[in-house]
Design a protein around this motif. Structure first.
Motif, PDB file in Angstrom:
ATOM      1  N   SER A  64      -9.050  -0.928   2.002  1.00  0.00           N
ATOM      2  CA  SER A  64      -8.150  -0.085   2.796  1.00  0.00           C
ATOM      3  C   SER A  64      -8.818   0.229   4.121  1.00  0.00           C
ATOM      4  O   SER A  64     -10.050   0.159   4.251  1.00  0.00           O
ATOM      5  CB  SER A  64      -7.826   1.237   2.080  1.00  0.00           C
ATOM      6  N   CYS A  66      -8.720   3.419   6.956  1.00  0.00           N
ATOM      7  CA  CYS A  66      -8.176   4.722   7.322  1.00  0.00           C
ATOM      8  C   CYS A  66      -8.614   5.012   8.748  1.00  0.00           C
ATOM      9  O   CYS A  66      -9.685   4.611   9.132  1.00  0.00           O
ATOM     10  CB  CYS A  66      -8.589   5.812   6.338  1.00  0.00           C
ATOM     11  N   ARG A  67      -7.767   5.606   9.510  1.00  0.00           N
ATOM     12  CA  ARG A  67      -6.486   6.088   9.140  1.00  0.00           C
ATOM     13  C   ARG A  67      -5.578   6.186  10.347  1.00  0.00           C
ATOM     14  O   ARG A  67      -5.995   6.608  11.421  1.00  0.00           O
ATOM     15  CB  ARG A  67      -6.612   7.460   8.479  1.00  0.00           C
ATOM     16  N   VAL A 100      -3.678  -2.788   3.942  1.00  0.00           N
ATOM     17  CA  VAL A 100      -3.365  -1.394   3.593  1.00  0.00           C
ATOM     18  C   VAL A 100      -3.941  -0.453   4.644  1.00  0.00           C
ATOM     19  O   VAL A 100      -5.161  -0.287   4.761  1.00  0.00           O
ATOM     20  CB  VAL A 100      -3.938  -1.004   2.211  1.00  0.00           C
ATOM     21  N   TYR A 102      -4.015   3.446   5.687  1.00  0.00           N
ATOM     22  CA  TYR A 102      -3.709   4.821   5.279  1.00  0.00           C
ATOM     23  C   TYR A 102      -3.060   5.598   6.411  1.00  0.00           C
ATOM     24  O   TYR A 102      -3.472   5.484   7.570  1.00  0.00           O
ATOM     25  CB  TYR A 102      -5.006   5.555   4.886  1.00  0.00           C
ATOM     26  N   ALA A 140       0.393   2.990   3.945  1.00  0.00           N
ATOM     27  CA  ALA A 140       0.212   3.783   2.723  1.00  0.00           C
ATOM     28  C   ALA A 140       0.324   5.259   3.075  1.00  0.00           C
ATOM     29  O   ALA A 140      -0.571   5.834   3.699  1.00  0.00           O
ATOM     30  CB  ALA A 140      -1.158   3.492   2.111  1.00  0.00           C
ATOM     31  N   GLU A 142      -0.142   8.819   2.445  1.00  0.00           N
ATOM     32  CA  GLU A 142      -1.045   9.539   1.548  1.00  0.00           C
ATOM     33  C   GLU A 142      -0.672  11.017   1.512  1.00  0.00           C
ATOM     34  O   GLU A 142      -0.771  11.705   2.527  1.00  0.00           O
ATOM     35  CB  GLU A 142      -2.496   9.409   2.046  1.00  0.00           C
ATOM     36  N   ALA A 176      -0.465   6.061  -1.241  1.00  0.00           N
ATOM     37  CA  ALA A 176      -1.874   6.056  -1.623  1.00  0.00           C
ATOM     38  C   ALA A 176      -2.106   7.221  -2.570  1.00  0.00           C
ATOM     39  O   ALA A 176      -1.732   8.354  -2.269  1.00  0.00           O
ATOM     40  CB  ALA A 176      -2.743   6.202  -0.381  1.00  0.00           C
ATOM     41  N   ASP A 178      -4.837   9.459  -4.352  1.00  0.00           N
ATOM     42  CA  ASP A 178      -6.232   9.890  -4.382  1.00  0.00           C
ATOM     43  C   ASP A 178      -6.294  11.058  -5.365  1.00  0.00           C
ATOM     44  O   ASP A 178      -5.568  12.042  -5.202  1.00  0.00           O
ATOM     45  CB  ASP A 178      -6.661  10.326  -2.974  1.00  0.00           C
ATOM     46  N   SER A 201      -2.741   1.771  -3.156  1.00  0.00           N
ATOM     47  CA  SER A 201      -4.163   2.112  -3.090  1.00  0.00           C
ATOM     48  C   SER A 201      -4.447   3.232  -4.076  1.00  0.00           C
ATOM     49  O   SER A 201      -3.612   4.121  -4.276  1.00  0.00           O
ATOM     50  CB  SER A 201      -4.554   2.559  -1.676  1.00  0.00           C
ATOM     51  N   TYR A 202      -5.616   3.149  -4.701  1.00  0.00           N
ATOM     52  CA  TYR A 202      -6.039   4.190  -5.647  1.00  0.00           C
ATOM     53  C   TYR A 202      -7.450   4.615  -5.274  1.00  0.00           C
ATOM     54  O   TYR A 202      -8.384   3.809  -5.325  1.00  0.00           O
ATOM     55  CB  TYR A 202      -5.992   3.636  -7.077  1.00  0.00           C
ATOM     56  N   GLN A 203      -7.564   5.856  -4.829  1.00  0.00           N
ATOM     57  CA  GLN A 203      -8.870   6.415  -4.466  1.00  0.00           C
ATOM     58  C   GLN A 203      -9.256   7.486  -5.478  1.00  0.00           C
ATOM     59  O   GLN A 203      -8.383   8.194  -5.994  1.00  0.00           O
ATOM     60  CB  GLN A 203      -8.833   7.031  -3.069  1.00  0.00           C
TER      61      GLN A 203
END
Lengths: 273, 273
Positions: A64, A66-67, A100, A102, A140, A142, A176, A178, A201-203
Motif C-alpha cells: 500500500s 499512504c496517503r 492501493v 490509502y 482505499a 480508510e 482499508a 486497520d 488492505s488489512y493493517q
C-alpha cells in the motif's frame, strides 16, 4: 507457525521510522519479509527510479501507499491543492507498482461543520476516481478511529466508508481495514462481511491500555486489548488474501532497533495471525 | 443571553476538581447556578446527611450522580462486587434526591473478549434494574467515546445504549448523551431522535484539536471542534428540558481558579446553548 501467514507480513515504513526507504527495504529483505507499505514522502525523498530499483533488487512488493485524501478544506484553493496532491499520490502509487492508495479523508474544518466536511469527502473522492482508474490505482477509503475525527478524518466507521464506496465499482474504490481504527465498532464484523471484495488492505496494530497518546500510542500486536482473531477471520471470509500490514505509530517502538522490531513482529505473527 | 438556558446550566463536580463537595455547592450558588452533578466518592466523603443539608441550604438540585457500572469483570467475585457497588450507588443517588445514575459500563477485560464483555453489560444492567426501580432511580447508560473502549466502556455508541435500554421501560432505563462521547458518530442525530424520552441527561464539553490527552483532555465548550447546535437541537426535540451539565476532565481547567471557570462557562453558555 503458519508459513503462509508470515509470507503475508508487510511492514509499513512508519513502523520502522528511524530507517529511510532504502534501509527499510534492505532490512525487511534481511528479515525475509517481502512486502512493505510506503509513504509518499519517503518515495519522493528517495526518488521514484531509485525506489523501483531497490524494490526489484530485493524482490519486494508494495502492499500500500499512504496517503492521499484531506478533502475537507473549505476554500477553493485548499480543495484544488488537495486534488493536485492526490493526483501526484496516484502517480507515485502507480510508479512503485502498487494499486492501493490509502485515503485519509481529512478532519473537522475551522467552521466546525462536520456534515459539510463529510459531503466534501464524497465530492473529493468523486473528483479523484477517474484519474486513479486510468492509472490502475484503487482508492482505499480508510475509516480512522474516532479519536482522530477532529484532526485527521471525519470518516470514522467502516459503514461510512462503504456508503461512499458504493457509488463506484469495487475495482476502483475499496476500503482499508486497520484494527486500531475499527476494533471498538460493535458493527465491525457485519460491516466487513458487507464490504466483501471492497476489502483491499488489512493493517494491524494493537490498542494499548492505558493509551499512551491519541496519535503516537499504537501497540505491537499482542501488547494490547484487541482480539485479532475474529477480525482476521472476517477479513479472510471476504476472500482477501493479500498482505497483512503492520503500521505502528509509537515512540517506544520507534526508539527500538528496527531489526529487533521486525524480529518481534515475526514472532507475534506466528502466534496471532 | 437566554436566561432559561443559563437556568439549566449544571456543573459536574469534576469540572471544579480542586473544590470539595461543600465548596462546589457554595461556589455554584455564588455564581447563580442551581444544578450540580455529583460523584459518589465526594458524597461519601462529605456524608449523605451533610450533603443533603448543603443542597437544601443553597437551593441546589442534583442533575446526575456518577457513576455505577463496571460490569465487565470476568470472575464471579468481580461481578458480585460490582453489583454491591452499584446498589450502594443507587442508594446514594436516591439519598441526594436525584433520579439519574450514570452507568459507565466497563472496559475490555484481560481475556480481550469484547463480545463477552458486552454481554456482561447486558446481564449486569438486568440485575440492577429492579433494585434501582424500587428506589426511584433511573439508570442512564452512557456510551463513551471509542477512545475509552479499552479502559472504561465497551459501550461506545448511542445505538448500543438504546439497544440495551429497549428491554426496559423508559421510566427505568435511559441514556446519557455527552457531546464528547457522541459528536463523531455519523448516526448521532438519528439515534437521539430514536432515543426520544430515554434521553435523561445531557452533558457537554468540547473536543480539543490536538487532543491533549485521551482521558484528561476535554475542553470548555467553544474551545474545540464540536458543533453543539445540531446536537442540542436534537436533544431538545426529544422533549428533554432538564439540566445541561458541564463535565470537563482537563488538567489546565483544573489548575484554573474554579470561580473563574464558572464565569467562563456562564459566558460560553450564553452564546453556545
Amino acid at each position: 507457525m503458519s508459513l503462509d501467514v508470515l509470507d503475508r507480513l508487510s511492514i509499513n515504513q512508519i513502523t520502522v521510522k528511524s530507517w529511510n526507504l532504502e534501509e527499510t527495504i534492505r532490512g525487511c529483505a534481511r528479515a525475509g519479509i517481502h512486502h512493505v507499505g510506503l509513504w509518499l514522502e519517503n518515495i519522493a525523498e528517495t526518488g521514484l527510479d531509485r525506489t523501483s530499483q531497490l524494490l526489484a533488487a530485493h524482490d519486494m512488493a508494495v502492499s500500500s501507499v499512504c496517503r492521499g485524501g484531506f478533502f475537507t478544506g473549505e476554500t477553493a484553493t485548499e480543495r484544488a491543492a488537495a486534488l493536485e496532491n492526490n493526483r501526484l499520490a496516484v502517480d507515485l502509487t502507480a510508479g512503485v507498482g502498487c494499486d492501493v492508495l490509502y485515503l485519509v479523508c481529512g478532519g473537522v474544518p475551522a467552521s466546525r461543520d462536520i456534515v459539510g466536511a463529510r459531503a466534501a469527502v464524497v465530492d473529493g473522492i468523486a473528483e479523484l476516481v477517474p484519474y486513479a482508474r486510468e492509472r490502475g490505482v484503487r482508492l482505499a477509503i480508510e475509516p480512522l478511529n474516532p479519536v482522530l475525527c477532529g484532526e485527521r478524518s471525519v470518516i470514522v466507521t467502516l459503514a461510512q466508508s462503504l456508503d461512499i464506496a458504493a457509488a463506484y465499482s469495487a475495482a476502483d474504490v475499496g476500503v482499508a481495514i486497520d484494527t486500531f481504527n475499527v476494533w471498538w465498532d460493535p458493527r465491525v464484523l457485519d460491516d466487513i462481511e458487507r464490504a466483501g471484495d471492497r476489502v483491499i488492505s488489512y493493517q494491524v496494530c494493537d490498542w494499548l491500555v492505558p493509551l499512551p497518546h491519541p496519535v503516537w500510542g499504537r501497540g505491537i500486536p499482542g501488547d494490547g486489548v484487541i482480539d485479532f482473531a475474529p477480525i482476521t477471520r472476517a477479513v479472510t471470509a471476504t476472500g482477501y488474501d493479500g498482505a497483512i500490514e503492520v503500521e505502528i505509530f509509537n515512540e517506544k517502538v520507534w526508539a527500538t532497533d528496527p531489526d529487533d522490531v521486525l524480529a518481534i513482529l515475526k514472532q507475534r505473527f506466528s502466534t496471532i495471525f
